[in-house]
Scaffold this motif. Sequence first.
Motif, PDB file in Angstrom:
ATOM      1  N   HIS A   1       0.952  -1.237  -0.037  1.00  0.00           N
ATOM      2  CA  HIS A   1       0.055   0.044  -0.044  1.00  0.00           C
ATOM      3  C   HIS A   1       1.061   1.289   0.004  1.00  0.00           C
ATOM      4  CE1 HIS A   1      -3.241   2.724   1.138  1.00  0.00           C
ATOM      5  NE2 HIS A   1      -2.448   3.393   1.991  1.00  0.00           N
ATOM      6  N   LEU A   2       1.933   1.198   0.635  1.00  0.00           N
ATOM      7  CA  LEU A   2       2.826   2.423   0.849  1.00  0.00           C
ATOM      8  C   LEU A   2       3.593   2.552  -0.157  1.00  0.00           C
ATOM      9  CD1 LEU A   2       3.255   4.852   2.673  1.00  0.00           C
ATOM     10  CD2 LEU A   2       4.769   3.671   4.213  1.00  0.00           C
ATOM     11  N   VAL A   3       4.470   1.306  -0.693  1.00  0.00           N
ATOM     12  CA  VAL A   3       5.220   1.366  -1.541  1.00  0.00           C
ATOM     13  C   VAL A   3       4.816   1.800  -2.850  1.00  0.00           C
ATOM     14  CG1 VAL A   3       6.846  -0.062  -2.971  1.00  0.00           C
ATOM     15  CG2 VAL A   3       6.894  -0.181  -0.505  1.00  0.00           C
ATOM     16  N   GLY A   4       3.611   1.081  -3.319  1.00  0.00           N
ATOM     17  CA  GLY A   4       2.878   1.313  -4.345  1.00  0.00           C
ATOM     18  C   GLY A   4       2.229   2.923  -4.515  1.00  0.00           C
ATOM     19  N   ALA A   5       2.425   3.574  -3.346  1.00  0.00           N
ATOM     20  CA  ALA A   5       1.512   5.048  -3.488  1.00  0.00           C
ATOM     21  C   ALA A   5       2.312   5.974  -4.192  1.00  0.00           C
ATOM     22  CB  ALA A   5       1.432   5.621  -1.808  1.00  0.00           C
ATOM     23  N   GLY A   6       3.449   5.602  -4.911  1.00  0.00           N
ATOM     24  CA  GLY A   6       4.337   6.544  -5.510  1.00  0.00           C
ATOM     25  C   GLY A   6       5.573   6.952  -4.957  1.00  0.00           C
ATOM     26  N   GLY A   7       5.846   8.265  -4.989  1.00  0.00           N
ATOM     27  CA  GLY A   7       7.163   8.694  -4.465  1.00  0.00           C
ATOM     28  C   GLY A   7       8.288   8.560  -5.508  1.00  0.00           C
ATOM     29  N   LYS A   8       9.166   9.284  -5.318  1.00  0.00           N
ATOM     30  CA  LYS A   8      10.472   9.468  -6.395  1.00  0.00           C
ATOM     31  C   LYS A   8      11.251   8.552  -6.231  1.00  0.00           C
ATOM     32  CE  LYS A   8       9.276  14.607  -6.699  1.00  0.00           C
ATOM     33  NZ  LYS A   8       8.309  14.575  -5.755  1.00  0.00           N
ATOM     34  N   ARG A   9      11.371   7.872  -5.263  1.00  0.00           N
ATOM     35  CA  ARG A   9      12.587   6.801  -5.286  1.00  0.00           C
ATOM     36  C   ARG A   9      13.785   7.682  -4.990  1.00  0.00           C
ATOM     37  NH1 ARG A   9       8.888   3.618  -4.499  1.00  0.00           N
ATOM     38  NH2 ARG A   9       8.740   1.406  -5.138  1.00  0.00           N
ATOM     39  N   LEU A  10      14.002   8.583  -4.440  1.00  0.00           N
ATOM     40  CA  LEU A  10      15.029   9.482  -4.466  1.00  0.00           C
ATOM     41  C   LEU A  10      16.268   8.659  -3.683  1.00  0.00           C
ATOM     42  CD1 LEU A  10      16.368  12.152  -5.083  1.00  0.00           C
ATOM     43  CD2 LEU A  10      15.112  13.391  -3.107  1.00  0.00           C
ATOM     44  N   ARG A  11      15.845   8.376  -2.450  1.00  0.00           N
ATOM     45  CA  ARG A  11      16.840   8.032  -1.806  1.00  0.00           C
ATOM     46  C   ARG A  11      17.802   6.677  -2.470  1.00  0.00           C
ATOM     47  NH1 ARG A  11      13.041  10.285   0.339  1.00  0.00           N
ATOM     48  NH2 ARG A  11      13.074  11.321   2.371  1.00  0.00           N
ATOM     49  N   PRO A  12      17.065   5.673  -2.987  1.00  0.00           N
ATOM     50  CA  PRO A  12      17.576   4.716  -3.775  1.00  0.00           C
ATOM     51  C   PRO A  12      18.490   5.176  -4.952  1.00  0.00           C
ATOM     52  CG  PRO A  12      15.279   4.041  -3.220  1.00  0.00           C
ATOM     53  CD  PRO A  12      15.518   5.417  -2.689  1.00  0.00           C
ATOM     54  N   MET A  13      18.016   5.945  -5.544  1.00  0.00           N
ATOM     55  CA  MET A  13      18.648   6.778  -6.907  1.00  0.00           C
ATOM     56  C   MET A  13      19.992   7.457  -6.174  1.00  0.00           C
ATOM     57  SD  MET A  13      16.033   8.335  -9.507  1.00  0.00           S
ATOM     58  CE  MET A  13      15.131   9.267  -8.533  1.00  0.00           C
ATOM     59  N   LEU A  14      19.961   7.987  -5.088  1.00  0.00           N
ATOM     60  CA  LEU A  14      20.985   8.661  -4.659  1.00  0.00           C
ATOM     61  C   LEU A  14      22.201   7.523  -4.464  1.00  0.00           C
ATOM     62  CD1 LEU A  14      19.944  11.063  -1.860  1.00  0.00           C
ATOM     63  CD2 LEU A  14      20.901  11.750  -4.155  1.00  0.00           C
ATOM     64  N   THR A  15      21.853   6.202  -3.911  1.00  0.00           N
ATOM     65  CA  THR A  15      22.734   5.211  -3.685  1.00  0.00           C
ATOM     66  C   THR A  15      23.533   4.952  -4.990  1.00  0.00           C
ATOM     67  OG1 THR A  15      21.745   4.520  -1.725  1.00  0.00           O
ATOM     68  CG2 THR A  15      23.140   2.916  -2.675  1.00  0.00           C
ATOM     69  N   LEU A  16      22.498   4.627  -5.999  1.00  0.00           N
ATOM     70  CA  LEU A  16      22.864   4.106  -7.232  1.00  0.00           C
ATOM     71  C   LEU A  16      23.855   5.177  -7.871  1.00  0.00           C
ATOM     72  CD1 LEU A  16      19.382   2.678  -8.751  1.00  0.00           C
ATOM     73  CD2 LEU A  16      21.477   1.400  -7.635  1.00  0.00           C
ATOM     74  N   ALA A  17      23.432   6.505  -7.854  1.00  0.00           N
ATOM     75  CA  ALA A  17      24.201   7.295  -8.354  1.00  0.00           C
ATOM     76  C   ALA A  17      25.594   7.459  -7.906  1.00  0.00           C
ATOM     77  CB  ALA A  17      23.689   8.888  -8.187  1.00  0.00           C
ATOM     78  N   ALA A  18      25.720   7.585  -6.629  1.00  0.00           N
ATOM     79  CA  ALA A  18      26.947   7.518  -5.656  1.00  0.00           C
ATOM     80  C   ALA A  18      27.900   6.374  -6.468  1.00  0.00           C
ATOM     81  CB  ALA A  18      26.779   7.649  -4.294  1.00  0.00           C
ATOM     82  N   ALA A  19      27.469   5.274  -6.576  1.00  0.00           N
ATOM     83  CA  ALA A  19      27.958   3.994  -6.924  1.00  0.00           C
ATOM     84  C   ALA A  19      28.542   4.113  -8.440  1.00  0.00           C
ATOM     85  CB  ALA A  19      27.330   2.838  -6.690  1.00  0.00           C
ATOM     86  N   GLU A  20      27.855   4.694  -9.210  1.00  0.00           N
ATOM     87  CA  GLU A  20      28.306   4.875 -10.532  1.00  0.00           C
ATOM     88  C   GLU A  20      29.186   6.023 -10.457  1.00  0.00           C
ATOM     89  OE1 GLU A  20      26.362   6.153 -15.091  1.00  0.00           O
ATOM     90  OE2 GLU A  20      25.435   4.524 -13.768  1.00  0.00           O
ATOM     91  N   ILE A  21      29.325   6.851 -10.044  1.00  0.00           N
ATOM     92  CA  ILE A  21      30.199   8.030 -10.102  1.00  0.00           C
ATOM     93  C   ILE A  21      31.614   7.353  -9.637  1.00  0.00           C
ATOM     94  CG2 ILE A  21      30.846  10.296  -9.089  1.00  0.00           C
ATOM     95  CD1 ILE A  21      27.873  10.907  -8.612  1.00  0.00           C
TER      96      ILE A  21
END
Length: 335
Positions: A49-69
């Motif tokens: 219910h909560l995960v499916g409510a949307g949200g930008k997934r900003l925090r996971p993207m920060l982890t993926l971004a830092a790892a790629e950089i």
Amino acid sequence: MGDIVDQMATKPHDKLAARFAAKLASVDGLIRARMESRHAPRIPQVTAHLVGAGGKRLRPMLTLAAAEICGYQGDNDEKLAATVEFIHTATLLHDDVVDESSQRRGRATANLLWDNKSSILVGDYLFARSFQLMVETGSLRVLDILADASATIAEGEVLQLTAARDLATTEDIYLQVVRGKTAALFSAATEVGGVIAGAGDAQCRALHAYGDALGIAFQIADDLLDFQGDSGATGKNIGDDFRERKLTLPIIKAVAQADDAERDFWRRTIEKGDQREGDLDHALALMQGHGALDAARDDALDWARCAGASLKELPAHPVRDMLADLADYVVSRVA
């Protein structure tokens, strides 16, 4: 900064989402798999219910971004991205119980649809799942960073219980609360991306500093939008924080400069909760009169600049530029 945002073809988080679409799909798959429970079907029901409510997934993207950089190749960044999303979701479930909330992202909260006990226990389950995912990366340093962030989040929430309606709350205490409720997970999300990539200490510190400053800028901007935002865009009514008697940064700044009559007003409306017609307008007038809204805006812009400056320690990379744009974007709403 507003001009910068206007020139962007898409918002920075949309650019990040497009770049990491494949990895984010894997992260979502991990989240769905790990939120399952053979013995307690309510767990996936509440979580979905909560995960499916949307949200930008900003925090996971920060982890993926830092790892790629930092040049990471592998899939442990996906496990850590799922970890930070689980921690975030767990804190939302707990927060809605503490705040007695009935809506989040335009939908009824889990505690309203089910009950407080379910929200608390499912949140605990997600914290446990997050630690399982951390351990699978085999990095004690990652475990240390995320465990410390989890403790800081809980500590910040407890501090907020005592500070939120106390006129003695200072800007230092406010920052401590914000570091707990928002910035701790931002900084951990970015730092562990560097750690899993094997980045050096200076780069990992820079990633931590970026996430910390970004989280603080993000929260101050949110505080300002409560008094100056477009309710259609923010999903909140103007003055909700005032009505809920939350001592946010603009109010703290106004209280610091208040005369005796003004302190009596803040004591009645915030500490005692005796709010009457016209009080919100008067509160806004006091904040405007003392320059509190402008001062809070300046603080948000300063923290955004700190976030951008932190990135200079990292290798030149298109994703680094996206993170710099993101820091500008989170304050462009109030700039």
